[in-house]
Each structure stands twice: as structure tokens, then as C-alpha cells.
Enzyme design. Sequence first.
Site, PDB file in Angstrom:
ATOM      1  N   GLY A 145      -6.857   6.649  49.086  1.00  0.00           N
ATOM      2  CA  GLY A 145      -6.341   7.880  48.282  1.00  0.00           C
ATOM      3  C   GLY A 145      -5.244   8.758  49.102  1.00  0.00           C
ATOM      4  O   GLY A 145      -4.176   8.302  49.622  1.00  0.00           O
ATOM      5  N   ILE A 147      -5.227   9.823  52.318  1.00  0.00           N
ATOM      6  CA  ILE A 147      -5.073   9.870  53.701  1.00  0.00           C
ATOM      7  C   ILE A 147      -3.938   8.919  54.047  1.00  0.00           C
ATOM      8  O   ILE A 147      -3.704   7.593  53.506  1.00  0.00           O
ATOM      9  CB  ILE A 147      -6.387   9.194  54.242  1.00  0.00           C
ATOM     10  CG1 ILE A 147      -7.684   9.615  53.868  1.00  0.00           C
ATOM     11  CG2 ILE A 147      -6.265   8.946  55.641  1.00  0.00           C
ATOM     12  CD1 ILE A 147      -8.990   9.260  54.398  1.00  0.00           C
ATOM     13  N   GLY A 198     -12.827  11.688  37.569  1.00  0.00           N
ATOM     14  CA  GLY A 198     -11.416  10.657  37.678  1.00  0.00           C
ATOM     15  C   GLY A 198     -11.322   9.990  38.907  1.00  0.00           C
ATOM     16  O   GLY A 198     -10.429   9.426  39.270  1.00  0.00           O
ATOM     17  N   LYS A 216      -9.470  -2.618  49.266  1.00  0.00           N
ATOM     18  CA  LYS A 216      -8.949  -1.892  50.418  1.00  0.00           C
ATOM     19  C   LYS A 216      -9.051  -2.437  51.849  1.00  0.00           C
ATOM     20  O   LYS A 216      -8.228  -2.410  52.718  1.00  0.00           O
ATOM     21  CB  LYS A 216      -9.628  -0.246  50.532  1.00  0.00           C
ATOM     22  CG  LYS A 216      -9.153   0.217  48.898  1.00  0.00           C
ATOM     23  CD  LYS A 216      -9.994   1.593  48.772  1.00  0.00           C
ATOM     24  CE  LYS A 216      -9.704   2.221  47.265  1.00  0.00           C
ATOM     25  NZ  LYS A 216     -10.699   3.296  46.992  1.00  0.00           N
TER      26      LYS A 216
HETATM   27  P1  NDP Z   1      -6.232   5.854  34.288  1.00  0.00           P
HETATM   28  O1  NDP Z   1      -6.955   4.855  33.481  1.00  0.00           O
HETATM   29  O2  NDP Z   1      -6.423   7.272  34.220  1.00  0.00           O
HETATM   30  O3  NDP Z   1      -4.579   5.538  33.849  1.00  0.00           O
HETATM   31  C1  NDP Z   1      -4.037   4.320  33.767  1.00  0.00           C
HETATM   32  C2  NDP Z   1      -2.752   4.579  32.911  1.00  0.00           C
HETATM   33  O4  NDP Z   1      -2.325   3.385  32.344  1.00  0.00           O
HETATM   34  C3  NDP Z   1      -2.897   5.157  31.506  1.00  0.00           C
HETATM   35  O5  NDP Z   1      -1.986   6.271  31.184  1.00  0.00           O
HETATM   36  C4  NDP Z   1      -2.956   4.082  30.326  1.00  0.00           C
HETATM   37  O6  NDP Z   1      -2.208   4.555  29.101  1.00  0.00           O
HETATM   38  C5  NDP Z   1      -1.678   3.222  31.419  1.00  0.00           C
HETATM   39  N1  NDP Z   1      -2.004   2.126  30.709  1.00  0.00           N
HETATM   40  C6  NDP Z   1      -2.999   1.272  30.749  1.00  0.00           C
HETATM   41  N2  NDP Z   1      -2.974  -0.066  30.341  1.00  0.00           N
HETATM   42  C7  NDP Z   1      -1.594  -0.158  30.058  1.00  0.00           C
HETATM   43  C8  NDP Z   1      -0.763  -0.814  29.272  1.00  0.00           C
HETATM   44  N3  NDP Z   1      -1.153  -2.288  28.708  1.00  0.00           N
HETATM   45  N4  NDP Z   1       0.517  -0.830  29.270  1.00  0.00           N
HETATM   46  C9  NDP Z   1       0.848   0.443  29.594  1.00  0.00           C
HETATM   47  N5  NDP Z   1       0.302   1.308  30.295  1.00  0.00           N
HETATM   48  C10 NDP Z   1      -1.236   0.963  30.167  1.00  0.00           C
HETATM   49  O7  NDP Z   1      -6.146   5.255  35.979  1.00  0.00           O
HETATM   50  P2  NDP Z   1      -5.889   6.041  37.021  1.00  0.00           P
HETATM   51  O8  NDP Z   1      -4.884   6.939  37.047  1.00  0.00           O
HETATM   52  O9  NDP Z   1      -7.136   6.592  37.547  1.00  0.00           O
HETATM   53  O10 NDP Z   1      -5.618   4.919  38.244  1.00  0.00           O
HETATM   54  C11 NDP Z   1      -4.480   4.232  38.099  1.00  0.00           C
HETATM   55  C12 NDP Z   1      -4.186   3.285  38.963  1.00  0.00           C
HETATM   56  O11 NDP Z   1      -4.394   4.132  40.388  1.00  0.00           O
HETATM   57  C13 NDP Z   1      -5.259   2.171  39.544  1.00  0.00           C
HETATM   58  O12 NDP Z   1      -4.483   1.078  39.895  1.00  0.00           O
HETATM   59  C14 NDP Z   1      -6.185   2.822  40.311  1.00  0.00           C
HETATM   60  O13 NDP Z   1      -6.891   1.785  41.036  1.00  0.00           O
HETATM   61  C15 NDP Z   1      -5.372   3.517  41.236  1.00  0.00           C
HETATM   62  N6  NDP Z   1      -5.901   4.621  41.970  1.00  0.00           N
HETATM   63  C16 NDP Z   1      -6.667   5.463  41.335  1.00  0.00           C
HETATM   64  C17 NDP Z   1      -7.281   6.604  41.985  1.00  0.00           C
HETATM   65  C18 NDP Z   1      -8.052   7.595  41.452  1.00  0.00           C
HETATM   66  O14 NDP Z   1      -8.591   8.559  42.074  1.00  0.00           O
HETATM   67  N7  NDP Z   1      -8.351   7.722  40.016  1.00  0.00           N
HETATM   68  C19 NDP Z   1      -7.123   6.637  43.485  1.00  0.00           C
HETATM   69  C20 NDP Z   1      -6.009   5.630  44.329  1.00  0.00           C
HETATM   70  C21 NDP Z   1      -5.706   4.713  43.326  1.00  0.00           C
HETATM   71  P3  NDP Z   1      -2.816   5.688  28.226  1.00  0.00           P
HETATM   72  O15 NDP Z   1      -3.135   6.812  28.956  1.00  0.00           O
HETATM   73  O16 NDP Z   1      -1.829   5.604  27.160  1.00  0.00           O
HETATM   74  O17 NDP Z   1      -3.963   4.795  27.709  1.00  0.00           O
HETATM   75  N1  HSE Z   2     -12.087   4.623  42.321  1.00  0.00           N
HETATM   76  C1  HSE Z   2     -11.721   4.565  43.508  1.00  0.00           C
HETATM   77  C2  HSE Z   2     -12.622   5.443  44.491  1.00  0.00           C
HETATM   78  C3  HSE Z   2     -10.260   5.378  43.494  1.00  0.00           C
HETATM   79  O1  HSE Z   2     -13.575   5.917  43.981  1.00  0.00           O
HETATM   80  O2  HSE Z   2     -12.365   5.281  45.618  1.00  0.00           O
HETATM   81  C4  HSE Z   2      -9.750   5.454  45.028  1.00  0.00           C
HETATM   82  O3  HSE Z   2      -9.086   4.205  45.496  1.00  0.00           O
END
Ligand code: NDP
Ligand code: HSE
Length: 440
Positions: A145, A147, A198, A216
Site C-alpha cells: 500500500g 509504504i 475498503g 506481493k
Molecule cells: P474497487 O472495487 O473499489 O474499484 C474498482 C474500480 O474498477 C471501480 O471503479 C469499477 O467500476 C472499476 N471497474 C471494474 N471492472 C471494470 C471494467 N470491466 N471496466 C471498467 N472499470 C471497471 O477496487 P479498489 O479500488 O479497492 O482496488 C483497485 C486496485 O487497486 C486493485 O488492483 C487492488 O488490488 C489494488 N489495491 C487496492 C488497495 C485497497 O486498499 N483497496 C490497496 C492497494 C492496491 P464501478 O465503480 O463503476 O463499478
Molecule cells: N487487499 C489488500 C490488503 C489491499 O488487504 O492488503 C492492499 O494491497
Amino acid sequence: MSFAANNPDQPRPLRVALAGIGVVGGGVIRLLEANRDLITRRAGRPVEIVALNARDRNKDRGIDLSAYNWVDDMGALAQSDDVDVIVEMIGGADGPALTLARQALGAGKALVTANKAMIAHHGLDLARIAEEKDTPLKYEAAVAGGIPVIKAIREGASANEIARVYGILNGTCNYILTLMEREGAGYDEALAAAQAEGYAEADPTFDVEGIDAAHKLSILASLCFGTKLDINAVSTSGIRNLIADDIREAEALGHRVRLIGMAERDAERGLYQRVQPCLVPADHPLAYVPGALNAVVAEGNFVGRLFFEGAGAGAGPTASAIVADIIDIARDEYGPAFAMPVEALDQAPIADAGARIGKHYVRLVVEDRIGVLAEIATTMRDAGVSIESFIQRGNGSNNGVVIVLVTHEGPADAIQNAAASLGSSDFSVAPPMVMPILAL
Ligand code: NDP
Ligand code: HSE
């Protein structure tokens, strides 16, 4: 398609398109808006959001998006001459995220991604395209995340040979373990709380089965050891079979339970990569990492032990890592994605994680009846497992009695197989749990 107007009095803005406006994408918009002036000064030019894309244009995201251009066709973003950087925050190893990443790099755009699944599975191919096109591929947010551990290892510690890298790489699991430990929360309740914050992946089994941490770890291993990414070489187990007694018994033994990812390069046996719940000594800094925090330890041959700690998940910390990558691109600061050209990475032999020797914690839940302890002792003896201590607390109820064994040092596989055999016997009333007791 034309998104940005040119202003000859300003340095040329860096034009970014955001794909995926969920937890992370929303955080990036908020951060770019809140710290706009500082970011402009640090980047040497404005960073401008020129397009947004997600699945549902009409969804309420709790942010005012009216000032931004919404684009339905992600492929068009990748081809547009008015976009410099694509920021992929959709998720998933394959599917739309990978298609967009390939299109963006193939068109010579910079790519920033938070997607560890995609990098773990396709990072080498994407890095090859980035090299061919001489364009940046950045993924700081994909590991731990907020870091800045990718930058620290790629740049700050790049002169070192690293012997071992390990740590807490999943915020959701650490959050669950902390709630179970501190508040006596049940596993399901703690997971629901992590999802509400989240932290969890779209499919939370990725978190609790250790798959997210494995993604990771494989990325860290490649960076630390100069080896080709190989997600299939990571042996993985999660926290799903943990029960409250495991947390209490670990404490009674002077340890805490943490999901640990560890990679180690051994000149004879090859590269060992493993994610599993472990007993961490209560006086080791990893035992004190609470909630959704992550921590990474890297041991360099000249720098010594480095310890990084910070928020491993959540909108703000992840956005911080993504925007740092964007600022680097604005400054034209980038190099090979895995610290050296793909062709320079070597292919390490896979060391057998099951052959690893160590003390283990074995927890069984069994019927409280004559002969069960003798069966346990016999099974352990037949497997060549030597028992250091044996705990049975109180009387068994209808739900069985908890038995905890601490083994002497022995190969992980033999201990695991003995526990699995006991778990399948008619006196076992819950899946057994085996965890290495780390001597760090
Ligand atoms: P979310 O589910 O909150 O958001 C995903 C987004 O992608 C949404 O806006 C969704 O659209 C969009 N989406 C999904 N499918 C499609 C598609 N087919 N076409 C276009 N847009 C699409 O996920 P996160 O924000 O939590 O995570 C996003 C990425 O970040 C992932 O790879 C995750 O592993 C990574 N990550 C997440 C962390 C966290 O703490 N959450 C930390 C570090 C990395 P809509 O909103 O319209 O449904
Ligand atoms: N789902 C991941 C976690 C998000 O809980 O660490 C950050 O990569």
C-alpha cells in the site's frame, strides 16, 4: 479526442487518465485535488486529470466528478495523443485491466498500476513492452500500500545483495488477526469490518487465502534477488482455519500470529517463497504491527536489516503511492520496472518450501476420549516428528478439546502431513492448524 487546452505560459502538464474509480481511484482524485500546488512544485509541472473511466458512469462515488471528462472506451484512452499516463485501478490479473495495460504500454504511454495480481502474473511481459517502447511501468501501490518499499529496494538499497525479504503483506489479514487478538472478535465479524474499511480485494478469498500476499511477495522477490517473477513458485496458505484458541495459545507461548510472506535465496537450494500464518516472537517488531498496517524487512549485505512499516491498504495510503509514481513520471525519473532489464533477470531454481526445517505449532481439536492422545503420539512418531511440548486445557465439551503441540525442529512437510492425517481421523472435530514458529 482532445481533452486538455495548451497554455504556452505554463510548463506542459502531465496528462493522466484514471481507469477505475473505486476505493483507490477515488483516493487518487482526492489526493490530486487536495495537494495540487505542492504536487505541481514537486513534479515541476501540473498533473492534470484529463479523463476518467469506470464501469458505471452514474454511480454515486461521494466525489464531485463534474469537472472531469468521462470516457466510456478505455481503448481510446490508451490510443489518445492527449494522454501521457494511464493509471489502472480496476483490478484483476487479466480481463480489462490487462487489456488496458497492454494497449497503454504498446502505444508508448506510461502505465501506473496498483494491481499486484496483474504484475505478479504478467509483470515480465508488461516490462518487456515498456522496455521496447522506452516508457515507464510503475507499481509502487501494488506492494504494501502506502509504504514506498518498491522505491526503497529498487533505488535506495540497489547496491546490496539481499539475502532475505519477509513481512506482513496483507492489510486485511493483519486487521482480522488484530481484531481477533485485541477484541476477541470472531473471524467472520473481523473480515466484514475489513471489507467495510475498503481494505479487502473484490474477492476477499484472495486476502484470507494468502494469494494477495503471494502476489506481493513474488514482486518483492524479483526485485530483491534479480530473478524472474514466478507466482507459481510461491507456496501459499491462509488464515481461514484459524480459531480464537490459536491466538490465545500463541500468546501463552510468547508469540503472536501473523500472516508472513518470506522469500530467501539459498545458493544450494534455490529461491524459497512462502506465505503462511506463523508464530512471531512477541519481542520481534513484526509482532507489534497492528490493524491494516504492513511491514517489510529486507536484509542487505552492506546496509544490514531494513524495516519498513506503514498503512498497507486503504484509499489514502494507496493513493499516496500512486501519485508518487505519477510525480516520478512527471520528472522523467524511471528505469527498468524490475530494477534491471528483463533479459538480465535470472531464473532461480525453486527451493522446496516443504523441506524447510523449523519448530512448528500444531493445533488439533479432538474428541476427549480414551486412546486419542496415544493415537496422536503414534502418528507423530510414525511421521518422525519429535514433540517438544504438549498442551491440553480443561475438559472437552461436545465441540471437542483443543490440543496444542510444539514440535522440535523438523521438515515442514512431515509435520503438515502428520497433522493432516490426524485431521482426517474419526476423533478430529475441526481442521488442524500448523504454523511455523519463526526464529527471526
Ligand atoms: P474497487 O472495487 O473499489 O474499484 C474498482 C474500480 O474498477 C471501480 O471503479 C469499477 O467500476 C472499476 N471497474 C471494474 N471492472 C471494470 C471494467 N470491466 N471496466 C471498467 N472499470 C471497471 O477496487 P479498489 O479500488 O479497492 O482496488 C483497485 C486496485 O487497486 C486493485 O488492483 C487492488 O488490488 C489494488 N489495491 C487496492 C488497495 C485497497 O486498499 N483497496 C490497496 C492497494 C492496491 P464501478 O465503480 O463503476 O463499478
Ligand atoms: N487487499 C489488500 C490488503 C489491499 O488487504 O492488503 C492492499 O494491497
